[in-house]
Design a protein around this motif. Structure first.
Motif, PDB file in Angstrom:
ATOM      1  N   THR A 159       0.816  -1.226   0.000  1.00  0.00           N
ATOM      2  CA  THR A 159       0.000   0.000   0.000  1.00  0.00           C
ATOM      3  C   THR A 159       0.844   1.269   0.000  1.00  0.00           C
ATOM      4  OG1 THR A 159      -0.148  -0.077   2.431  1.00  0.00           O
ATOM      5  CG2 THR A 159      -1.925  -1.127   1.169  1.00  0.00           C
ATOM      6  N   ASN A 160       2.156   1.119   0.002  1.00  0.00           N
ATOM      7  CA  ASN A 160       3.060   2.267   0.004  1.00  0.00           C
ATOM      8  C   ASN A 160       3.198   2.820  -1.409  1.00  0.00           C
ATOM      9  OD1 ASN A 160       5.077   4.166   0.269  1.00  0.00           O
ATOM     10  ND2 ASN A 160       6.498   2.825   1.355  1.00  0.00           N
ATOM     11  N   GLN A 161       2.490   3.905  -1.704  1.00  0.00           N
ATOM     12  CA  GLN A 161       2.479   4.454  -3.055  1.00  0.00           C
ATOM     13  C   GLN A 161       3.810   5.080  -3.456  1.00  0.00           C
ATOM     14  OE1 GLN A 161      -0.893   7.064  -3.531  1.00  0.00           O
ATOM     15  NE2 GLN A 161      -2.390   5.433  -3.178  1.00  0.00           N
ATOM     16  N   HIS A 216      12.184   1.272  -7.262  1.00  0.00           N
ATOM     17  CA  HIS A 216      12.745   1.204  -5.910  1.00  0.00           C
ATOM     18  C   HIS A 216      12.793  -0.246  -5.420  1.00  0.00           C
ATOM     19  CE1 HIS A 216      10.869   5.418  -5.793  1.00  0.00           C
ATOM     20  NE2 HIS A 216      12.173   5.573  -5.951  1.00  0.00           N
ATOM     21  N   LYS A 217      11.753  -1.013  -5.734  1.00  0.00           N
ATOM     22  CA  LYS A 217      11.735  -2.420  -5.337  1.00  0.00           C
ATOM     23  C   LYS A 217      12.858  -3.185  -6.030  1.00  0.00           C
ATOM     24  CE  LYS A 217       6.716  -2.390  -4.644  1.00  0.00           C
ATOM     25  NZ  LYS A 217       5.409  -2.936  -5.081  1.00  0.00           N
ATOM     26  N   LEU A 218      13.042  -2.924  -7.313  1.00  0.00           N
ATOM     27  CA  LEU A 218      14.101  -3.612  -8.054  1.00  0.00           C
ATOM     28  C   LEU A 218      15.473  -3.220  -7.529  1.00  0.00           C
ATOM     29  CD1 LEU A 218      12.740  -3.413 -11.722  1.00  0.00           C
ATOM     30  CD2 LEU A 218      12.428  -5.216 -10.022  1.00  0.00           C
TER      31      LEU A 218
END
Length: 265
Positions: A129-131, A137-139
């Motif tokens: 839910t963190n927009q 950023h995840k990668l």
């Protein structure tokens, strides 16, 4: 300080992703065969009825139906990949938060497992839910070595096209490229062998990885063929996902990370 020993089975997340990708591809194949083998001059309308209410819907050409099924499969696969990434980011968050956990003096293994399960679900909800936590950023968190750049670019290109299909009516908002690796046969001289035939004297056959790109101009239609989709899925399953899995394991204590995908913490 959290001093208890825990097991985190990373392999179960990869297994779930593989099952979902396999399910999507199998469903596509069944639908594709049914549409392709059907009589193109039949079923030009679909009749929808509920009680005495009847409506007829004019069906589009077969090529449109097939492309729509390919796009649906691609979007579904990328949705599963997104869920997989979120789970792994949540595991990293759990690891960062774990030392702050305060346990009662008398705590059983069952109690610890339940606490960790609830904490993981809390981390997963926070991640999903963190927009501000965008895909790049995840990668960056999961593929953070320079050698991972090619995998990050491939994954990002898939998500860019997925977003174009979902939010931009299948039109490239900017010039786009899908990047993936394809495995094929080549001669020992490096020439790809695409059809049966003779090779040069003294040459042999080897498996070789080929770098592929699908390019879209700005404003172009985002089209993926079934063959390209299958190559993308193979690239995910054989190259990218194992690399993410391995790198996540290395982020934990490498000497305690065993072949079953469990990390002792």
């Amino acid at each position: 300080m959290f001093t208890h020993t825990i097991d985190i089975n990373l392999a179960k997340f990869e297994s779930k992703l593989r099952k979902e990708i396999g399910s999507d591809l199998n469903a596509l194949q069944i639908t594709y065969d049914a549409i392709s083998k059907g009589n193109k001059h039949e079923n030009k309308i679909f009749t929808l009825s509920q009680g005495i209410t009847v409506a007829t819907i004019l069906l589009p050409p077969v090529d449109f139906l097939l492309q729509r099924e390919i796009n649906k499969c691609f979007k579904s696969i990328m949705g599963s990949v997104q869920d997989y990434l979120d789970n792994l980011i949540a595991i990293l968050q759990l690891k960062e938060d774990i030392n702050s956990l305060k346990l009662p003096s008398k705590t059983t293994k069952h109690d610890i497992d339940e606490i960790l399960r609830e904490k993981f679900e809390e981390c997963l909800l926070s991640v999903s839910t963190n927009q501000s936590l965008k895909t790049p950023h995840k990668l960056d968190r999961l593929l953070d070595n320079p050698e991972h750049q090619i995998h990050k670019e491939s994954l990002q290109s898939y998500f860019d096209v997925r977003n174009g299909l979902e939010h931009h009516k299948g039109i490239a908002k900017a010039p786009r490229k899908i990047r993936y690796k394809r495995i094929g046969l080549a001669s020992t001289e490096g020439n790809e062998i695409s059809e049966p035939g003779q090779i040069g004297e003294g040459e042999g056959l080897v498996l070789k990885t080929f770098d592929e790109e699908i390019c879209y101009d700005k404003g172009g239609i985002l089209l993926i063929t079934k063959s390209q989709l299958e190559s993308i899925a193979l690239n995910l399953l054989i190259t990218i996902i194992p690399r993410i899995q391995l790198n996540l394991g290395e982020k934990f204590n490498a000497k305690d990370f065993n072949n079953s995908g469990k990390e002792k913490g």
